[in-house]
Design a protein around this motif. Structure first.
Motif, mmCIF file in Angstrom:
data_model
loop_
_atom_site.group_PDB
_atom_site.id
_atom_site.type_symbol
_atom_site.label_atom_id
_atom_site.label_comp_id
_atom_site.label_asym_id
_atom_site.label_seq_id
_atom_site.Cartn_x
_atom_site.Cartn_y
_atom_site.Cartn_z
ATOM 1 N N THR A 182 -26.510 4.728 -16.951
ATOM 2 C CA THR A 182 -25.503 5.694 -16.384
ATOM 3 C C THR A 182 -24.163 5.439 -16.874
ATOM 4 O OG1 THR A 182 -26.741 6.111 -14.323
ATOM 5 C CG2 THR A 182 -24.451 6.566 -14.030
ATOM 6 N N VAL A 183 -23.940 4.030 -16.704
ATOM 7 C CA VAL A 183 -22.666 3.604 -17.333
ATOM 8 C C VAL A 183 -22.435 4.206 -18.985
ATOM 9 C CG1 VAL A 183 -21.160 1.517 -18.132
ATOM 10 C CG2 VAL A 183 -22.503 1.549 -15.907
ATOM 11 N N GLN A 184 -23.495 4.119 -19.741
ATOM 12 C CA GLN A 184 -23.492 4.361 -21.007
ATOM 13 C C GLN A 184 -23.281 5.806 -21.156
ATOM 14 O OE1 GLN A 184 -27.216 3.076 -22.628
ATOM 15 N NE2 GLN A 184 -26.814 1.029 -22.518
ATOM 16 N N GLU A 185 -23.815 6.706 -20.204
ATOM 17 C CA GLU A 185 -23.454 8.177 -20.451
ATOM 18 C C GLU A 185 -22.142 8.645 -20.039
ATOM 19 O OE1 GLU A 185 -26.440 10.856 -18.296
ATOM 20 O OE2 GLU A 185 -27.946 9.381 -19.044
ATOM 21 N N ILE A 186 -21.473 7.831 -18.926
ATOM 22 C CA ILE A 186 -20.003 8.092 -18.600
ATOM 23 C C ILE A 186 -19.139 7.860 -19.716
ATOM 24 C CG2 ILE A 186 -18.392 7.222 -17.191
ATOM 25 C CD1 ILE A 186 -20.368 7.042 -14.876
ATOM 26 N N VAL A 187 -19.261 6.339 -20.383
ATOM 27 C CA VAL A 187 -18.411 6.054 -21.268
ATOM 28 C C VAL A 187 -18.713 6.975 -22.584
ATOM 29 C CG1 VAL A 187 -18.147 4.201 -23.086
ATOM 30 C CG2 VAL A 187 -18.483 3.583 -20.665
ATOM 31 N N ALA A 188 -19.835 7.434 -22.828
ATOM 32 C CA ALA A 188 -20.272 8.267 -24.090
ATOM 33 C C ALA A 188 -19.369 9.385 -23.888
ATOM 34 C CB ALA A 188 -21.479 8.691 -24.299
ATOM 35 N N ALA A 189 -19.168 9.991 -22.768
ATOM 36 C CA ALA A 189 -18.466 11.065 -22.314
ATOM 37 C C ALA A 189 -16.891 10.991 -22.102
ATOM 38 C CB ALA A 189 -18.680 11.621 -21.014
ATOM 39 N N GLY A 190 -16.649 9.711 -22.690
ATOM 40 C CA GLY A 190 -14.999 9.564 -22.292
ATOM 41 C C GLY A 190 -14.446 8.835 -21.124
ATOM 42 N N GLY A 191 -15.421 8.586 -20.120
ATOM 43 C CA GLY A 191 -14.938 8.074 -18.776
ATOM 44 C C GLY A 191 -14.874 6.476 -18.930
ATOM 45 N N LYS A 192 -14.634 6.076 -17.748
ATOM 46 C CA LYS A 192 -14.516 4.681 -17.494
ATOM 47 C C LYS A 192 -15.644 4.135 -16.420
ATOM 48 C CE LYS A 192 -9.701 4.255 -18.568
ATOM 49 N NZ LYS A 192 -8.423 3.900 -17.871
ATOM 50 N N ALA A 193 -16.586 2.996 -16.837
ATOM 51 C CA ALA A 193 -17.421 2.656 -15.915
ATOM 52 C C ALA A 193 -18.159 1.438 -16.179
ATOM 53 C CB ALA A 193 -18.710 3.823 -15.870
ATOM 54 N N VAL A 194 -18.459 0.672 -15.248
ATOM 55 C CA VAL A 194 -18.950 -0.687 -15.278
ATOM 56 C C VAL A 194 -20.222 -0.776 -14.580
ATOM 57 C CG1 VAL A 194 -17.053 -1.874 -16.249
ATOM 58 C CG2 VAL A 194 -17.633 -1.924 -13.970
ATOM 59 N N PRO A 195 -21.284 -1.465 -14.745
ATOM 60 C CA PRO A 195 -22.253 -1.706 -13.999
ATOM 61 C C PRO A 195 -22.261 -2.717 -12.968
ATOM 62 C CG PRO A 195 -22.708 -2.911 -15.997
ATOM 63 C CD PRO A 195 -21.353 -2.265 -16.074
ATOM 64 N N SER A 196 -23.049 -2.763 -11.656
ATOM 65 C CA SER A 196 -23.232 -3.879 -10.747
ATOM 66 C C SER A 196 -24.589 -3.560 -10.513
ATOM 67 C CB SER A 196 -22.337 -3.423 -9.554
ATOM 68 O OG SER A 196 -23.010 -4.015 -8.451
ATOM 69 N N TYR A 197 -25.263 -5.043 -10.421
ATOM 70 C CA TYR A 197 -26.713 -5.442 -10.368
ATOM 71 C C TYR A 197 -27.119 -5.714 -8.843
ATOM 72 C CZ TYR A 197 -25.772 -4.659 -15.616
ATOM 73 O OH TYR A 197 -25.460 -4.431 -16.747
ATOM 74 N N ASP A 198 -26.082 -5.498 -8.341
ATOM 75 C CA ASP A 198 -26.195 -6.474 -6.858
ATOM 76 C C ASP A 198 -27.015 -5.688 -5.819
ATOM 77 O OD1 ASP A 198 -24.141 -8.613 -7.306
ATOM 78 O OD2 ASP A 198 -23.012 -7.132 -7.820
ATOM 79 N N SER A 199 -27.697 -6.362 -4.973
ATOM 80 C CA SER A 199 -28.313 -5.697 -3.887
ATOM 81 C C SER A 199 -27.470 -5.479 -2.820
ATOM 82 C CB SER A 199 -29.266 -6.796 -3.429
ATOM 83 O OG SER A 199 -30.022 -6.201 -2.141
ATOM 84 N N ILE A 200 -27.052 -4.121 -2.529
ATOM 85 C CA ILE A 200 -26.246 -3.800 -1.423
ATOM 86 C C ILE A 200 -26.724 -3.905 -0.080
ATOM 87 C CG2 ILE A 200 -24.408 -2.871 -2.904
ATOM 88 C CD1 ILE A 200 -27.213 -1.073 -1.487
ATOM 89 N N ALA A 201 -27.888 -4.504 -0.058
ATOM 90 C CA ALA A 201 -28.733 -4.602 1.292
ATOM 91 C C ALA A 201 -28.253 -5.958 1.902
ATOM 92 C CB ALA A 201 -30.138 -4.629 1.068
ATOM 93 N N THR A 202 -27.656 -6.618 1.314
ATOM 94 C CA THR A 202 -26.842 -7.787 1.645
ATOM 95 C C THR A 202 -25.110 -7.913 1.804
ATOM 96 O OG1 THR A 202 -26.752 -8.901 -0.555
ATOM 97 C CG2 THR A 202 -28.853 -9.133 0.640
ATOM 98 N N SER A 203 -24.717 -8.673 2.520
ATOM 99 C CA SER A 203 -23.452 -8.542 2.548
ATOM 100 C C SER A 203 -22.881 -9.315 1.412
ATOM 101 C CB SER A 203 -22.832 -9.146 3.689
ATOM 102 O OG SER A 203 -23.057 -10.502 3.912
#
Length: 299
Positions: free
Chosen positions: A56-77
């Motif tokens: 998803t990040v690669q697709e956003i950047v390829a389209a000229g946007g800004k994005a970075v990934p997060s691989y965190d489990s958001i089921a935890t605080s």
């Protein structure tokens, strides 16, 4: 030409697939800098794979946007704090949260304690952790959008009591946030997505079994087989909720899918029966309730 979300920072959970991915792409297309959070699990919340968020990040950047990934489990605080920290480090304070992450769990009354906690952590606690980490800051800055995924399951129509409890809780949580922060430039809304995602396809076999067993109607089964449409049809309305145009839209629940956007009713009193003032009349008798509940309250 300026875009509607220029300068805004968005965090999208479940952004590696389905509705979350479609929303992340749409927000980025409107100028938002996006943190794409996805643990990369299977449909049953097993394993982990960084590729989901990365694509998803690669697709956003390829389209000229800004994005970075997060691989965190958001089921935890802790995972939520890490994801929010990535956003703040890369782009600045979070202005928009879209909480889409989910998975498939068996949630009937034979479920174990562990399943209960996994369900609640992923579907409901996720939203609380995200709100706690971002909404007060949004209010201090005078602008914010907090958007949560719920489900038709919140109405109890899909069975699966744990899922129903979690999704109903999401609606109540979101409405309470909307109430607490109205007047601070922050809105909070929920949406029920209808989209042919990988989770949708993973449920088809179970729905076919329910139909064969007579647990769902022919009409419902035909509607399920027909499919709800692509995730890209959900993203525009969610993106609109994140814009200035939606500043007065607060505490609402929408169903979004295909070519349809529908607003759910609120939790309002729809009918009452009146015994009289408690200071001057006795309490109801069971014999009286035998008559007035079916004939008056439920009719």
């Amino acid at each position: 030409m300026s875009k509607r979300l220029d300068g805004k920072v968005a965090l999208v959970t479940g952004g590696g697939n389905g509705v979350g991915k479609a929303v992340a792409l749409s927000l980025a297309a409107q100028g938002a800098s996006v943190v794409v959070n996805d643990l990369g699990t299977s449909e049953q919340a097993e394993g982990a794979n960084r590729g989901a968020a990365d694509v998803t990040v690669q697709e956003i950047v390829a389209a000229g946007g800004k994005a970075v990934p997060s691989y965190d489990s958001i089921a935890t605080s802790e995972g939520v704090r890490n994801a929010v920290g990535i956003a703040e480090y890369e782009f600045g304070p979070v202005d928009i949260v879209v909480a889409c992450a989910g998975a498939l769990f068996p949630g009937d009354l034979t479920a174990t304690d562990d399943t209960w906690h996994r369900f609640i952590d992923l579907f409901l606690a996720q939203k609380f952790f995200l709100a706690r980490a971002t909404v007060p800051g949004m209010a201090e800055r005078g602008w914010g959008r907090f958007i949560t995924v719920t489900s038709e399951g919140a109405r109890g129509t899909l069975g699966n009591p744990i899922f129903a409890a979690a999704m109903g809780g999401v609606i109540s949580l979101t409405k309470a946030i909307a109430n607490d922060y109205q007047g601070h430039g922050v809105t909070a809304n929920s949406f029920n997505p209808g989209a042919a995602t990988r989770l949708y396809h993973a449920t088809i076999a179970s729905w076919e079994e329910k139909h064969a067993a007579g647990e769902i109607t022919d009409e419902m089964w035909e509607a399920i087989k027909a499919g709800p449409g692509p995730a890209s049809y959900v993203a525009p309305m969610v993106t609109w909720l994140a814009t200035d145009a939606a500043a007065q839209t607060n505490g609402q629940v929408f169903s979004i899918g295909g070519g349809t956007v529908a607003k759910w009713s609120s939790f309002d009193v729809v009918k009452s029966i009146y015994r009289g003032d408690h200071r001057t009349t006795p309490e109801w008798t069971l014999d009286e309730l035998d008559q007035v509940v079916p004939g008056g309250l439920l009719s």
